[in-house]
Design a protein around this motif. Structure first.
Motif, mmCIF file in Angstrom:
data_model
loop_
_atom_site.group_PDB
_atom_site.id
_atom_site.type_symbol
_atom_site.label_atom_id
_atom_site.label_comp_id
_atom_site.label_asym_id
_atom_site.label_seq_id
_atom_site.Cartn_x
_atom_site.Cartn_y
_atom_site.Cartn_z
ATOM 1 N N PHE A 1 0.828 -1.202 0.000
ATOM 2 C CA PHE A 1 0.000 0.000 0.000
ATOM 3 C C PHE A 1 0.867 1.258 0.000
ATOM 4 O O PHE A 1 0.612 2.216 -0.729
ATOM 5 N N GLY A 2 1.915 1.231 0.819
ATOM 6 C CA GLY A 2 2.777 2.399 0.949
ATOM 7 C C GLY A 2 3.560 2.740 -0.303
ATOM 8 O O GLY A 2 4.051 3.865 -0.449
ATOM 9 N N ARG A 3 3.700 1.796 -1.222
ATOM 10 C CA ARG A 3 4.400 2.079 -2.483
ATOM 11 C C ARG A 3 3.585 3.002 -3.382
ATOM 12 O O ARG A 3 4.149 3.693 -4.235
ATOM 13 N N TYR A 4 2.257 2.999 -3.205
ATOM 14 C CA TYR A 4 1.391 3.706 -4.152
ATOM 15 C C TYR A 4 0.560 4.822 -3.526
ATOM 16 O O TYR A 4 0.090 5.711 -4.249
ATOM 17 N N VAL A 5 0.357 4.784 -2.238
ATOM 18 C CA VAL A 5 -0.516 5.757 -1.582
ATOM 19 C C VAL A 5 0.250 6.465 -0.478
ATOM 20 O O VAL A 5 0.795 5.818 0.423
ATOM 21 N N LYS A 6 0.294 7.798 -0.539
ATOM 22 C CA LYS A 6 0.952 8.589 0.496
ATOM 23 C C LYS A 6 -0.080 9.014 1.546
ATOM 24 O O LYS A 6 -1.252 9.246 1.227
#
Length: 217
Positions: free
Chosen positions: A58-63
């Motif tokens: 999730f953290g790769r795509y959503v800040k």
């Protein structure tokens, strides 16, 4: 009943098996509610890894600053707690099991928690969320692949839907067909998927899931 039944299975194992064999969402909700107080202790001892892996993807795509995140099938808030520690403060959680949501509420990581069932129309606005995360929800006896339509509707274009699917239902349960159909309809685009991994490695190492990340179009 004691901690084990006559076959020697633990009571908690029986609860998990019963939930996977639930006839519908309401029955699953009742089973999870009856299990709610011991749920996290049980699955932690089994080596439950899905929330951590999903949060990493999730953290790769959503800040964190991009907007509200929907935790669909929040349960007791395990995934929400992980995301909160990673800086995601704007979290809304939904789940069919009210007692599980009460435990999630005690963690203080969600701005709002609401009881509703995946699979039908959700009482959520369209294009409202920066992203959706859903862990441990798409499995036997749980939310159906039709749930994806509403999750896409609630996510704004350019947002992401990150979720786990158990490998034993991916094809037989219609998830593969539905996920590919939505991609062919240009409603979302697959951006990443993990290799299958044992999400309860101490309890059943042969039972595996994959985590998918889709971008809503």
């Amino acid at each position: 009943m004691s901690d084990t039944d006559r076959s020697g299975r633990s009571q908690h194992s029986y609860n998990l098996e019963s939930a996977y064999n639930a006839r519908d969402g309401q029955e699953a909700a009742e089973l999870y509610d009856s299990w709610s107080e011991d749920y996290e202790k049980s699955i932690s001892s089994w080596g439950y890894t899905t929330p951590a892996i999903a949060a990493g993807l999730f953290g790769r795509y959503v800040k964190p600053e991009e907007g509200t995140v929907l935790d669909a099938g929040a349960g007791t808030g395990i995934t929400g707690e992980v995301l909160s520690l990673l800086g995601y403060r704007d979290l809304l959680g939904i789940d069919v099991a009210g007692d599980m949501l009460e435990l999630a509420r005690r963690k203080g990581v969600y701005k709002e928690l609401r009881q509703m069932e995946l699979g039908g129309q959700l009482d959520l606005p369209s294009d409202a969320f920066a992203a959706v995360v859903s862990t441990g929800v798409f499995a036997a006896g749980h939310a159906p692949p039709e749930s994806f339509d509403e999750l896409i509707r609630a996510t704004r274009p350019g947002g992401y839907v990150v979720f786990s699917v158990r490998t034993d239902v991916y094809e037989e349960g219609g998830f593969k067909e539905k996920q590919e159909a939505l991609e062919n309809e240009e409603r979302w685009q697959l951006v990443e998927v993990t290799e299958p991994f044992a999400h309860l490695r101490f309890e059943d190492p042969d039972l595996k899931v994959q985590v998918f990340a889709y971008r809503v179009l």
